[in-house]
Design a protein around this motif. Structure first.
Motif, PDB file in Angstrom:
ATOM      1  N   SER A  25      12.762 -23.274   1.831  1.00  0.00           N
ATOM      2  CA  SER A  25      11.468 -22.898   1.269  1.00  0.00           C
ATOM      3  C   SER A  25      11.582 -22.650  -0.224  1.00  0.00           C
ATOM      4  O   SER A  25      12.664 -22.424  -0.766  1.00  0.00           O
ATOM      5  N   THR A  26      10.422 -22.669  -0.880  1.00  0.00           N
ATOM      6  CA  THR A  26      10.295 -22.187  -2.255  1.00  0.00           C
ATOM      7  C   THR A  26       9.459 -20.920  -2.199  1.00  0.00           C
ATOM      8  O   THR A  26       8.330 -20.935  -1.681  1.00  0.00           O
ATOM      9  N   LEU A  27      10.001 -19.818  -2.694  1.00  0.00           N
ATOM     10  CA  LEU A  27       9.335 -18.519  -2.634  1.00  0.00           C
ATOM     11  C   LEU A  27       9.069 -18.030  -4.052  1.00  0.00           C
ATOM     12  O   LEU A  27       9.977 -18.007  -4.895  1.00  0.00           O
ATOM     13  N   ARG A  28       7.818 -17.608  -4.294  1.00  0.00           N
ATOM     14  CA  ARG A  28       7.458 -17.109  -5.620  1.00  0.00           C
ATOM     15  C   ARG A  28       6.625 -15.833  -5.487  1.00  0.00           C
ATOM     16  O   ARG A  28       5.903 -15.655  -4.506  1.00  0.00           O
ATOM     17  N   GLY A  29       6.749 -14.979  -6.511  1.00  0.00           N
ATOM     18  CA  GLY A  29       5.913 -13.792  -6.558  1.00  0.00           C
ATOM     19  C   GLY A  29       6.555 -12.582  -5.915  1.00  0.00           C
ATOM     20  O   GLY A  29       7.788 -12.457  -5.870  1.00  0.00           O
ATOM     21  N   ASP A  30       5.722 -11.681  -5.410  1.00  0.00           N
ATOM     22  CA  ASP A  30       6.139 -10.403  -4.831  1.00  0.00           C
ATOM     23  C   ASP A  30       7.214 -10.634  -3.764  1.00  0.00           C
ATOM     24  O   ASP A  30       6.936 -11.196  -2.701  1.00  0.00           O
ATOM     25  N   PRO A  31       8.460 -10.191  -4.016  1.00  0.00           N
ATOM     26  CA  PRO A  31       9.536 -10.487  -3.064  1.00  0.00           C
ATOM     27  C   PRO A  31       9.368  -9.795  -1.712  1.00  0.00           C
ATOM     28  O   PRO A  31       9.829 -10.318  -0.696  1.00  0.00           O
ATOM     29  N   GLU A  32       8.717  -8.629  -1.691  1.00  0.00           N
ATOM     30  CA  GLU A  32       8.488  -7.964  -0.407  1.00  0.00           C
ATOM     31  C   GLU A  32       7.527  -8.770   0.467  1.00  0.00           C
ATOM     32  O   GLU A  32       7.710  -8.863   1.685  1.00  0.00           O
ATOM     33  N   LEU A  33       6.517  -9.357  -0.167  1.00  0.00           N
ATOM     34  CA  LEU A  33       5.552 -10.150   0.594  1.00  0.00           C
ATOM     35  C   LEU A  33       6.171 -11.452   1.091  1.00  0.00           C
ATOM     36  O   LEU A  33       5.951 -11.850   2.242  1.00  0.00           O
ATOM     37  N   THR A  34       6.942 -12.130   0.242  1.00  0.00           N
ATOM     38  CA  THR A  34       7.573 -13.376   0.697  1.00  0.00           C
ATOM     39  C   THR A  34       8.624 -13.089   1.767  1.00  0.00           C
ATOM     40  O   THR A  34       8.772 -13.862   2.720  1.00  0.00           O
ATOM     41  N   GLU A  35       9.310 -11.944   1.632  1.00  0.00           N
ATOM     42  CA  GLU A  35      10.313 -11.591   2.641  1.00  0.00           C
ATOM     43  C   GLU A  35       9.659 -11.389   4.008  1.00  0.00           C
ATOM     44  O   GLU A  35      10.130 -11.905   5.022  1.00  0.00           O
ATOM     45  N   SER A  36       8.570 -10.646   4.047  1.00  0.00           N
ATOM     46  CA  SER A  36       7.892 -10.377   5.314  1.00  0.00           C
ATOM     47  C   SER A  36       7.216 -11.632   5.871  1.00  0.00           C
ATOM     48  O   SER A  36       7.276 -11.904   7.071  1.00  0.00           O
ATOM     49  N   ALA A  37       6.565 -12.402   5.002  1.00  0.00           N
ATOM     50  CA  ALA A  37       5.837 -13.579   5.448  1.00  0.00           C
ATOM     51  C   ALA A  37       6.768 -14.581   6.120  1.00  0.00           C
ATOM     52  O   ALA A  37       6.373 -15.277   7.061  1.00  0.00           O
ATOM     53  N   THR A  38       8.003 -14.648   5.676  1.00  0.00           N
ATOM     54  CA  THR A  38       8.941 -15.614   6.225  1.00  0.00           C
ATOM     55  C   THR A  38       9.664 -15.095   7.466  1.00  0.00           C
ATOM     56  O   THR A  38      10.626 -15.714   7.928  1.00  0.00           O
ATOM     57  N   THR A  39       9.204 -13.975   8.011  1.00  0.00           N
ATOM     58  CA  THR A  39       9.706 -13.504   9.300  1.00  0.00           C
ATOM     59  C   THR A  39       8.715 -13.822  10.414  1.00  0.00           C
ATOM     60  O   THR A  39       8.871 -13.332  11.542  1.00  0.00           O
ATOM     61  N   LEU A  40       7.700 -14.653  10.133  1.00  0.00           N
ATOM     62  CA  LEU A  40       6.665 -14.928  11.141  1.00  0.00           C
ATOM     63  C   LEU A  40       7.301 -15.379  12.449  1.00  0.00           C
ATOM     64  O   LEU A  40       8.228 -16.174  12.473  1.00  0.00           O
ATOM     65  N   LEU A  41       6.801 -14.831  13.533  1.00  0.00           N
ATOM     66  CA  LEU A  41       7.338 -15.099  14.861  1.00  0.00           C
ATOM     67  C   LEU A  41       6.170 -15.345  15.804  1.00  0.00           C
ATOM     68  O   LEU A  41       5.314 -14.485  15.953  1.00  0.00           O
ATOM     69  N   ALA A  42       6.127 -16.505  16.447  1.00  0.00           N
ATOM     70  CA  ALA A  42       5.001 -16.859  17.297  1.00  0.00           C
ATOM     71  C   ALA A  42       5.446 -17.096  18.730  1.00  0.00           C
ATOM     72  O   ALA A  42       4.905 -17.962  19.428  1.00  0.00           O
TER      73      ALA A  42
ATOM     74  N   GLY B 295      13.648 -21.724  16.415  1.00  0.00           N
ATOM     75  CA  GLY B 295      14.542 -22.866  16.517  1.00  0.00           C
ATOM     76  C   GLY B 295      15.499 -22.914  15.346  1.00  0.00           C
ATOM     77  O   GLY B 295      16.541 -23.568  15.397  1.00  0.00           O
ATOM     78  N   ILE B 296      15.127 -22.245  14.234  1.00  0.00           N
ATOM     79  CA  ILE B 296      16.014 -21.981  13.116  1.00  0.00           C
ATOM     80  C   ILE B 296      15.882 -20.500  12.778  1.00  0.00           C
ATOM     81  O   ILE B 296      14.913 -19.840  13.161  1.00  0.00           O
ATOM     82  N   THR B 297      16.858 -19.970  12.075  1.00  0.00           N
ATOM     83  CA  THR B 297      16.825 -18.558  11.714  1.00  0.00           C
ATOM     84  C   THR B 297      15.912 -18.330  10.514  1.00  0.00           C
ATOM     85  O   THR B 297      15.543 -19.272   9.798  1.00  0.00           O
ATOM     86  N   VAL B 298      15.589 -17.063  10.283  1.00  0.00           N
ATOM     87  CA  VAL B 298      14.794 -16.707   9.112  1.00  0.00           C
ATOM     88  C   VAL B 298      15.506 -17.138   7.836  1.00  0.00           C
ATOM     89  O   VAL B 298      14.890 -17.697   6.917  1.00  0.00           O
ATOM     90  N   GLU B 299      16.801 -16.920   7.772  1.00  0.00           N
ATOM     91  CA  GLU B 299      17.560 -17.291   6.580  1.00  0.00           C
ATOM     92  C   GLU B 299      17.558 -18.801   6.368  1.00  0.00           C
ATOM     93  O   GLU B 299      17.415 -19.282   5.240  1.00  0.00           O
ATOM     94  N   GLU B 300      17.695 -19.571   7.449  1.00  0.00           N
ATOM     95  CA  GLU B 300      17.643 -21.027   7.324  1.00  0.00           C
ATOM     96  C   GLU B 300      16.278 -21.478   6.827  1.00  0.00           C
ATOM     97  O   GLU B 300      16.180 -22.392   5.986  1.00  0.00           O
ATOM     98  N   ALA B 301      15.227 -20.840   7.320  1.00  0.00           N
ATOM     99  CA  ALA B 301      13.877 -21.195   6.872  1.00  0.00           C
ATOM    100  C   ALA B 301      13.700 -20.879   5.390  1.00  0.00           C
ATOM    101  O   ALA B 301      13.092 -21.664   4.648  1.00  0.00           O
ATOM    102  N   ARG B 302      14.214 -19.756   4.952  1.00  0.00           N
ATOM    103  CA  ARG B 302      14.093 -19.392   3.533  1.00  0.00           C
ATOM    104  C   ARG B 302      14.849 -20.374   2.650  1.00  0.00           C
ATOM    105  O   ARG B 302      14.410 -20.692   1.545  1.00  0.00           O
ATOM    106  N   GLN B 303      15.975 -20.850   3.135  1.00  0.00           N
ATOM    107  CA  GLN B 303      16.745 -21.828   2.371  1.00  0.00           C
ATOM    108  C   GLN B 303      15.993 -23.148   2.237  1.00  0.00           C
ATOM    109  O   GLN B 303      16.215 -23.900   1.286  1.00  0.00           O
TER     110      GLN B 303
END
Length: 273
Positions: A253-270, A243-251
């Motif tokens: 959100s607050t993301l900390r730590g390993d950037p590869e993990l936060t990048e992948s985790a925020t692509t969750l699709l259900a 209902g929103i894009t991955v980029e909108e969700a990241r905006q």
């Protein structure tokens, strides 16, 4: 995984939907929703389609519509869902309500007949990973489908509701089962954790932990997570259903730590896409 029993929630969610739909005026039924090309009436018809599909398949063992040649699952779903919604445009809102009211209790009986929630699902949940899904996850996936479509209708007609903790938290937890699959290409040592912090009344903290080859969702709190994703509950379900894009969700959100993990985790699709 975190097993859930969402079966008692279907009746309550449906009651909220029926109260909402019965309060709409004719203009409301024609309002567009976030589902491309679908009005409020169309989304209601799609919910009815889900009722009929699961009753026919789970209760009666009916195979349903068949795949066309070289048709992918997303293409198949788009076709059969579109065909049903198009055909139901000949039906009035009152008929749609009558059908939902009549078939809902029968669907409740279908879920109640699933005694072994840990046993194999009738329909696997592809967005949670390959292989056989447990029955509880299949049922929870259906619950999220109905809840999300109700929210889409509420958005379209500017009505809030059906978002209390008891109805919403199971949706969020079910959607978090998509995070391990979103992290599948990020290989990390066993014990590495990504903490998901969901902000809001229905929120909480969950961890997705690596065993060295794959990831699993747990309610246990990782003391030193390698990455943290902090997101409000509205953004979580909208991201999971696109209902929103991955980029909108990241905006949002607050993301900390390993950037590869936060990048992948925020692509969750259900959803199947």
């Amino acid at each position: 995984m975190i097993p859930l029993d969402t079966r008692p929630l279907f009746r309550r969610e449906r009651q909220a939907l029926l109260v909402l739909l019965r309060s709409l005026d004719p203009a409301d039924w024609a309002k567009p929703t976030v589902c491309p090309g679908w009005s409020v009436a169309d989304v209601t018809a799609h919910i009815l389609n889900d009722y009929l599909r699961r009753i026919s398949g789970s209760r009666d063992g009916h195979g349903g519509a068949v795949f066309a040649n070289d048709e992918t699952l997303p293409d198949y779903l788009a076709r059969v869902n579109g065909e049903f919604v198009g055909a139901m445009r000949q039906c009035s809102p009152r008929v749609l309500l009558d059908l939902l009211d009549h078939l809902g209790p029968e669907l409740d009986r279908v879920w109640a007949a699933t005694v072994d929630l840990a046993g194999p699902a009738r329909l696997d949940v592809s967005w949670a990973g390959p292989g056989t899904s447990p029955a509880w996850l299949d049922i929870a996936r259906e619950y999220t489908e109905f809840w999300v479509h109700q929210q889409q209708i509420r958005d379209a007609v500017s009505r809030r509701g059906a978002d209390d903790v008891a109805l919403t938290r199971p949706v969020l937890v079910t959607f978090l089962h998509a995070v391990p699959w979103a992290l599948r290409d990020r290989v990390r040592p066993g014990g590495t954790a990504v903490r998901f912090e969901i902000i809001g009344p229905a929120g909480g903290c969950w961890s997705v932990v690596s065993d060295g080859t794959s990831w699993d969702l747990t309610a246990a709190q990782a003391e030193e997570p390698a990455a943290v994703v902090r997101m409000d509950q509205d953004a979580v379900w909208r991201l999971a259903t696109r209902g929103i894009t991955v980029e909108e969700a990241r905006q949002r959100s607050t993301l900390r730590g390993d950037p590869e993990l936060t990048e992948s985790a925020t692509t969750l699709l259900a959803v199947v896409a």
